[in-house]
Enzyme design. Sequence first.
Site, short mmCIF file in Angstrom:
data_model
loop_
_atom_site.label_atom_id
_atom_site.label_comp_id
_atom_site.label_asym_id
_atom_site.label_seq_id
_atom_site.Cartn_x
_atom_site.Cartn_y
_atom_site.Cartn_z
N SER A 57 0.84 -1.21 0.00
CA SER A 57 0.00 0.00 0.00
C SER A 57 0.87 1.26 0.00
O SER A 57 0.60 2.22 -0.73
CB SER A 57 -0.93 0.00 1.22
OG SER A 57 -1.76 -1.14 1.20
N ASN A 58 1.94 1.25 0.83
CA ASN A 58 2.84 2.40 0.85
C ASN A 58 3.62 2.54 -0.45
O ASN A 58 4.11 3.62 -0.77
CB ASN A 58 3.85 2.26 2.00
CG ASN A 58 3.18 2.36 3.35
OD1 ASN A 58 2.42 3.28 3.60
ND2 ASN A 58 3.45 1.40 4.21
N LYS A 181 -0.85 -11.34 5.97
CA LYS A 181 -0.67 -10.05 6.63
C LYS A 181 -2.06 -9.56 7.01
O LYS A 181 -2.94 -9.40 6.16
CB LYS A 181 0.00 -9.04 5.70
CG LYS A 181 0.08 -7.63 6.32
CD LYS A 181 0.62 -6.59 5.36
CE LYS A 181 0.66 -5.21 6.02
NZ LYS A 181 1.13 -4.14 5.12
N ILE A 231 4.42 -6.56 9.36
CA ILE A 231 4.76 -5.85 8.12
C ILE A 231 4.25 -4.43 8.33
O ILE A 231 3.05 -4.19 8.33
CB ILE A 231 4.12 -6.50 6.89
CG1 ILE A 231 4.52 -7.98 6.78
CG2 ILE A 231 4.52 -5.76 5.62
CD1 ILE A 231 3.89 -8.71 5.61
#
Length: 318
Positions: A57-58, A181, A231
């Site tokens: 996502s980042n 995750k 994570i």
Amino acid sequence: MNGTNGTRPQRPLKAGINVPLVAFFHPETEDIDIEATKKHAIRLAQAGLTALTVQGSNGEAVHLTREERSLVTSTVRQALDSAGFEHIPIVVGCAAQSVRESVLLCKDAYNAGGDYALVLPPSYYKAAYTDKVLLDYFLNLADESPIPIVIYNYPGAVAGIDLSSDHITTLAKHPKIVGCKLTCGNTGKLARIASAVNAATSTSENSGWMCMGGSADFTLQTLIAGGSGIITGLGNVVPKACVRVFDLYKAGKVAEAQKLQAIVARGDWAVISGGVAGLEAWYGYGGIARRPLPKPSQEDVAKYKDMLKEVVELENSL
């Protein structure tokens, strides 16, 4: 459990801290900033991470072309190898709305040096997706992908689809589905999954299956529940602080870990509430996202810098 893809040795995933790299762009052109990507990957590896993730996502995967995804993956692999971190695996975001495209992205990831695929469930045609459809998506993908799959459960990014512990433990039976995750933040779900799969922990490899939390603000909770680690996007800013919480718990120093966990959780709130705009303020690179994501104002940077001050001071003391 981590297996092999048949054509090269598999770098194993290990319990610990994994950081999803932010995407770096030149502010004038929005082109990928190769040098910043290399610099950042090496800095994170030096902090003691057990894996790195790209196109999370980042990493703005939804803003990258197929070619750019491969470029970022290969750049990080080359940077790690050149700095003596050949052993660190790379997890690559490979989510797409069809099995066919996800398989294609997994093949690209493998060819660029990636070791594992981090995959969200499809969501565009949510009304048509039964439990069987969602399970089959991951099972079909695992059958056809050249690299093992890590399930990414992040309801906020996929129209609210929230895989249950039953879904994930069922999928965990596939030999090429090797972890999850959980950005849903549900530690009860995490505990059920970790127990069912005999997940790797800070002190034992166990089955080798990776049951990972998705945010640094519940690192300690994840470990106590039997999870494998985190994570975390916050690790882009303070990787050593994130690793330190894990290491203290592993060493049995739970009270010390709890004190640092509180500081990390306060810092993580800055990232959760505003992204990683503070990265540029602290380290002199990064912080610019691709449009239409907004560029942080000076006030935003000052705000997040202030919110991150305590945890950055901790980072600098380690």
